[in-house]
Design a protein around this motif. Structure first.
Motif, PDB file in Angstrom:
ATOM      1  N   GLY A 143      45.079  20.948 -21.179  1.00 30.22           N
ATOM      2  CA  GLY A 143      43.643  20.829 -21.440  1.00 30.22           C
ATOM      3  C   GLY A 143      42.819  21.521 -20.366  1.00 30.22           C
ATOM      4  O   GLY A 143      41.849  22.211 -20.663  1.00 30.22           O
ATOM      5  N   ARG A 144      43.224  21.350 -19.101  1.00 24.84           N
ATOM      6  CA  ARG A 144      42.418  21.954 -18.027  1.00 24.84           C
ATOM      7  C   ARG A 144      42.478  23.487 -18.088  1.00 24.84           C
ATOM      8  O   ARG A 144      41.539  24.164 -17.669  1.00 24.84           O
ATOM      9  CB  ARG A 144      42.818  21.409 -16.648  1.00 24.84           C
ATOM     10  N   GLU A 146      47.152  14.514  -4.178  1.00 23.32           N
ATOM     11  CA  GLU A 146      46.704  13.189  -3.718  1.00 23.32           C
ATOM     12  C   GLU A 146      46.282  12.286  -4.881  1.00 23.32           C
ATOM     13  O   GLU A 146      46.705  11.150  -4.972  1.00 23.32           O
ATOM     14  CB  GLU A 146      45.520  13.336  -2.739  1.00 23.32           C
ATOM     15  N   LEU A 147      45.390  12.801  -5.717  1.00 22.16           N
ATOM     16  CA  LEU A 147      44.773  11.928  -6.728  1.00 22.16           C
ATOM     17  C   LEU A 147      45.614  11.753  -7.990  1.00 22.16           C
ATOM     18  O   LEU A 147      45.629  10.676  -8.596  1.00 22.16           O
ATOM     19  CB  LEU A 147      43.392  12.511  -7.098  1.00 22.16           C
ATOM     20  N   ILE A 175      47.086   7.997 -10.325  1.00 25.32           N
ATOM     21  CA  ILE A 175      46.434   7.811 -11.635  1.00 25.32           C
ATOM     22  C   ILE A 175      47.478   7.925 -12.759  1.00 25.32           C
ATOM     23  O   ILE A 175      47.520   7.105 -13.677  1.00 25.32           O
ATOM     24  CB  ILE A 175      45.279   8.833 -11.832  1.00 25.32           C
ATOM     25  N   ILE A 176      48.335   8.925 -12.646  1.00 22.14           N
ATOM     26  CA  ILE A 176      49.341   9.140 -13.710  1.00 22.14           C
ATOM     27  C   ILE A 176      50.367   8.006 -13.736  1.00 22.14           C
ATOM     28  O   ILE A 176      50.810   7.576 -14.806  1.00 22.14           O
ATOM     29  CB  ILE A 176      50.019  10.533 -13.541  1.00 22.14           C
ATOM     30  N   GLN A 177      50.728   7.501 -12.546  1.00 26.41           N
ATOM     31  CA  GLN A 177      51.694   6.380 -12.513  1.00 26.41           C
ATOM     32  C   GLN A 177      51.153   5.190 -13.299  1.00 26.41           C
ATOM     33  O   GLN A 177      51.875   4.563 -14.069  1.00 26.41           O
ATOM     34  CB  GLN A 177      51.987   5.951 -11.067  1.00 26.41           C
ATOM     35  N   VAL A 178      49.865   4.895 -13.108  1.00 23.37           N
ATOM     36  CA  VAL A 178      49.255   3.770 -13.832  1.00 23.37           C
ATOM     37  C   VAL A 178      49.151   4.105 -15.326  1.00 23.37           C
ATOM     38  O   VAL A 178      49.454   3.276 -16.192  1.00 23.37           O
ATOM     39  CB  VAL A 178      47.851   3.417 -13.253  1.00 23.37           C
ATOM     40  N   SER A 238      39.426  17.138 -14.168  1.00 23.58           N
ATOM     41  CA  SER A 238      40.497  16.951 -15.165  1.00 23.58           C
ATOM     42  C   SER A 238      41.418  15.788 -14.780  1.00 23.58           C
ATOM     43  O   SER A 238      42.080  15.215 -15.641  1.00 23.58           O
ATOM     44  CB  SER A 238      41.295  18.246 -15.351  1.00 23.58           C
ATOM     45  N   VAL A 239      41.441  15.433 -13.519  1.00 27.12           N
ATOM     46  CA  VAL A 239      42.233  14.268 -13.084  1.00 27.12           C
ATOM     47  C   VAL A 239      41.355  13.009 -13.089  1.00 27.12           C
ATOM     48  O   VAL A 239      41.745  11.959 -13.610  1.00 27.12           O
ATOM     49  CB  VAL A 239      42.852  14.511 -11.684  1.00 27.12           C
ATOM     50  N   VAL A 240      40.132  13.146 -12.539  1.00 23.63           N
ATOM     51  CA  VAL A 240      39.197  12.002 -12.489  1.00 23.63           C
ATOM     52  C   VAL A 240      38.967  11.426 -13.892  1.00 23.63           C
ATOM     53  O   VAL A 240      38.851  10.210 -14.078  1.00 23.63           O
ATOM     54  CB  VAL A 240      37.854  12.439 -11.844  1.00 23.63           C
ATOM     55  N   SER A 241      38.937  12.313 -14.897  1.00 27.62           N
ATOM     56  CA  SER A 241      38.620  11.866 -16.266  1.00 27.62           C
ATOM     57  C   SER A 241      39.676  10.914 -16.837  1.00 27.62           C
ATOM     58  O   SER A 241      39.433  10.264 -17.843  1.00 27.62           O
ATOM     59  CB  SER A 241      38.446  13.081 -17.190  1.00 27.62           C
TER      60      SER A 241
END
Ligand SMILES: N[C@@H](CCC(=O)N[C@@H](CS)C(=O)NCC(=O)O)C(=O)O
Length: 204
Positions: free
Chosen positions: A13-14, A101-102, A106-109, A164-167
């Motif tokens: 997507g990004r 870092e970010l 996020i992906i693990q959760v 694209s990660v924050v979203s």
């Protein structure tokens, strides 16, 4: 002609968004995960990791979404990385930050909450990774103080790759309300025509 492999809802997507920002013609090819097309001999020739996205442009095969974005910008719209060496460094800095870092916490959760069957879900993995997010969001929030975009001037790949990660954060139920600068930044980005086209493709 560029061919991008993957779907708007994946890490591809990004890249799709970057292609829209660059205004370059491209063909989007879906890779069927259900039939394991991403592990097929033909696809592994394009991306030996067996993951999306992958991209071809003439004789070039490329994998890693943020490297693909860098290539798209370098070749088709250099100002998308920045017009000065300093801005280009800031673009790299935030893109590396997003991926190293970010993204992982996020992906693990996300994996636990969205993909893992309830009986296999690990609350410990969810808690351990959620705990890392406030500090990271504080860093982003502080960095955006008094700024519309991360380099303080123009929209670049720094904004695209980090957004694209924050979203993904709202999809895992992370409360974004304390991060007011992040919220304003997300709103400024969402007004972009290229972003809207990508967002519509994500909706399917
Ligand atoms: N670091 C890679 C990650 C790519 C990735 O993990 N893609 C996922 C879809 S979002 C995938 O293809 N997974 C299939 C698999 O791991 O078998 C990138 O940013 O391009």
């Amino acid at each position: 002609m560029i061919t991008l492999y993957g779907s708007a809802r994946s890490s591809a997507g990004r890249c799709l968004w970057a292609l829209e920002e660059a205004g370059v013609p491209y063909e989007l090819k879906n890779v069927d995960m259900k039939t394991k097309e991403h592990k097929s001999e033909a696809f592994l020739k394009i991306n030996p990791n067996g993951k999306v996205p992958a991209m071809t442009d003439g004789s070039l095969n490329l994998f890693e979404s943020m490297a693909i974005n860098n290539y798209i910008a370098e070749k088709y719209k250099p100002e998308l990385i920045g017009t000065t060496i300093e801005d280009r460094a800031i673009s790299s800095q935030w893109s590396f930050w997003a991926s190293s870092e970010l993204q992982d916490p996020i992906i693990q959760v996300f994996i636990q909450k969205v993909f893992m069957p309830e009986e296999k879900r690990s609350q410990a993995v969810i808690d351990e990774n959620l705990e890392k997010l406030p500090e990271l969001f504080n860093i982003l929030n502080k960095s955006l103080e008094g700024k519309t975009y991360l380099n303080g001037k123009t929209f670049t790949l720094a904004d695209l790759n980090v957004q694209s990660v924050v979203s993904i954060a709202p999809m895992i139920g992370f409360d974004m309300s304390p991060y007011k600068n992040v919220d304003s930044w997300l709103k400024a980005i969402s007004d972009r025509p290229a972003f809207q086209k990508y967002a519509n493709l994500r909706k399917g």
